[in-house]
Design an enzyme around this catalytic site. Sequence first.
Site, PDB file in Angstrom:
ATOM      1  N   ASN A   1       0.870  -1.344  11.697  1.00 26.99           N
ATOM      2  CA  ASN A   1      -0.302  -2.242  11.349  1.00 26.99           C
ATOM      3  C   ASN A   1      -0.297  -2.586   9.795  1.00 26.99           C
ATOM      4  O   ASN A   1      -0.766  -1.684   9.234  1.00 26.99           O
ATOM      5  CB  ASN A   1      -1.458  -1.547  11.871  1.00 26.99           C
ATOM      6  CG  ASN A   1      -2.663  -2.571  11.690  1.00 26.99           C
ATOM      7  OD1 ASN A   1      -2.801  -3.581  11.215  1.00 26.99           O
ATOM      8  ND2 ASN A   1      -3.925  -2.187  11.764  1.00 26.99           N
TER       9      ASN A   1
ATOM     10  N   LYS B   1      -2.122  -4.592   8.405  1.00 21.87           N
ATOM     11  CA  LYS B   1      -3.434  -5.155   7.745  1.00 21.87           C
ATOM     12  C   LYS B   1      -3.304  -6.119   7.102  1.00 21.87           C
ATOM     13  O   LYS B   1      -2.484  -7.042   7.310  1.00 21.87           O
ATOM     14  CB  LYS B   1      -4.097  -3.812   7.392  1.00 21.87           C
ATOM     15  CG  LYS B   1      -4.286  -2.505   8.264  1.00 21.87           C
ATOM     16  CD  LYS B   1      -5.064  -1.408   8.029  1.00 21.87           C
ATOM     17  CE  LYS B   1      -4.750  -0.129   8.750  1.00 21.87           C
ATOM     18  NZ  LYS B   1      -6.007   0.905   8.487  1.00 21.87           N
TER      19      LYS B   1
ATOM     20  N   HIS C   1      -9.522  -2.974  16.633  1.00 24.53           N
ATOM     21  CA  HIS C   1      -9.323  -2.013  15.492  1.00 24.53           C
ATOM     22  C   HIS C   1     -10.981  -1.852  14.902  1.00 24.53           C
ATOM     23  O   HIS C   1     -11.572  -2.622  14.838  1.00 24.53           O
ATOM     24  CB  HIS C   1      -8.496  -2.650  14.695  1.00 24.53           C
ATOM     25  CG  HIS C   1      -8.087  -1.695  13.701  1.00 24.53           C
ATOM     26  ND1 HIS C   1      -8.983  -1.251  12.674  1.00 24.53           N
ATOM     27  CD2 HIS C   1      -6.927  -1.037  13.500  1.00 24.53           C
ATOM     28  CE1 HIS C   1      -8.130  -0.248  11.989  1.00 24.53           C
ATOM     29  NE2 HIS C   1      -6.997  -0.137  12.330  1.00 24.53           N
TER      30      HIS C   1
ATOM     31  N   GLU D   1     -11.598  -1.133  12.087  1.00 26.69           N
ATOM     32  CA  GLU D   1     -12.082  -2.144  11.031  1.00 26.69           C
ATOM     33  C   GLU D   1     -12.773  -3.488  11.435  1.00 26.69           C
ATOM     34  O   GLU D   1     -13.654  -4.045  10.784  1.00 26.69           O
ATOM     35  CB  GLU D   1     -10.941  -2.231   9.924  1.00 26.69           C
ATOM     36  CG  GLU D   1     -10.515  -1.087   9.110  1.00 26.69           C
ATOM     37  CD  GLU D   1      -8.933  -0.801   8.991  1.00 26.69           C
ATOM     38  OE1 GLU D   1      -8.149  -2.107   8.987  1.00 26.69           O
ATOM     39  OE2 GLU D   1      -8.686   0.147   8.357  1.00 26.69           O
TER      40      GLU D   1
ATOM     41  N   GLU E   1      -7.638   5.906  17.770  1.00 21.62           N
ATOM     42  CA  GLU E   1      -7.953   5.953  16.325  1.00 21.62           C
ATOM     43  C   GLU E   1      -9.161   6.632  16.056  1.00 21.62           C
ATOM     44  O   GLU E   1     -10.047   5.630  15.737  1.00 21.62           O
ATOM     45  CB  GLU E   1      -7.350   4.550  15.688  1.00 21.62           C
ATOM     46  CG  GLU E   1      -6.179   3.960  16.008  1.00 21.62           C
ATOM     47  CD  GLU E   1      -5.888   3.046  14.750  1.00 21.62           C
ATOM     48  OE1 GLU E   1      -4.511   3.122  14.347  1.00 21.62           O
ATOM     49  OE2 GLU E   1      -6.433   2.271  14.505  1.00 21.62           O
TER      50      GLU E   1
ATOM     51  N   GLY F   1      -6.688   6.152   7.132  1.00 23.19           N
ATOM     52  CA  GLY F   1      -6.597   5.794   5.779  1.00 23.19           C
ATOM     53  C   GLY F   1      -7.326   7.259   4.841  1.00 23.19           C
ATOM     54  O   GLY F   1      -7.539   6.852   3.722  1.00 23.19           O
TER      55      GLY F   1
ATOM     56  N   SER G   1      -3.745   8.239   9.716  1.00 18.43           N
ATOM     57  CA  SER G   1      -2.888   8.945   8.743  1.00 18.43           C
ATOM     58  C   SER G   1      -1.679   9.812   9.320  1.00 18.43           C
ATOM     59  O   SER G   1      -1.433  10.945   9.113  1.00 18.43           O
ATOM     60  CB  SER G   1      -3.767  10.161   8.252  1.00 18.43           C
ATOM     61  OG  SER G   1      -5.051   9.738   7.612  1.00 18.43           O
TER      62      SER G   1
END
Length: 252
Positions: free
Chosen positions: A9, A11, A95, A97, A167, A173, A213
Amino acid sequence: MRRVIIAGNWKMNKNISESMELANSIKRALYDILEIEIVLCPPFTSLSDVKEIVMDTNIMLGAQDVYWEKEGAFTGEVSAPMLKNIGCEYCIVGHSERRQFFHETNETVNRKARALLKEGISPIVCVGERLEDRKAGSTFAVVKDHVENSLAGITRDEIPKVVIAYEPVWAIGTGLNATRQEAQEVHKYIRGCLSAMHDEEIANLVRIQYGGSVKPENIKELISEPDVDGALVGGASLKADSFVQIARNCIG
Ligand code: 13P
């Protein structure tokens, strides 16, 4: 057996030339890999150029989001038929985010996943708890809510086309990955949810990726867990070396 699926991904990173360079490097290193499935998810602006590069290889193309209507006055949105037309086989939906910054809900994730399936595109449906959920002991409740409601109304026949990405938000991250045991515990739970929604036979066909990660150093132990069927990789997918190493570490 479920085929391991490693997806990158990207992003909101990489312009067109950077995307092409990265895709070319990955292709050179992985074009002959058949044991596992590789998916690249660049930003919308690079989809078409990356498709050209991976065209006759085993590397698949994925988008990072979609809108559920087929066409019309929805400024700024991209539909599933458009993604199909560009050559996407996969599309990430829900996702964290997007849930956090763009008001994505289980209901919108569900609409998107169903729109993708109608076009024959496999949704990669992201689920996962935030740190405060984990601390409050509600990891399973949050994950159950995400799984049940994001996949509502998807038929037994369609379910094997869906990929679920677990996730945990606290691992994205941050450099802090879930341990193999923590990942396995939730992956097994997710499979149990699928089993309850449909049946065990179909639940056993669904691939559940881990994301958060993931690095070349931790993929081997994660993937060795029985219910971890691959990874959705963020930061480490932006460099060919680390992404290729993650994929290679899943073989053999
Ligand atoms: P990182 O691998 O950078 O933690 O990101 C994970 C992720 O969000 C993949 O979708």
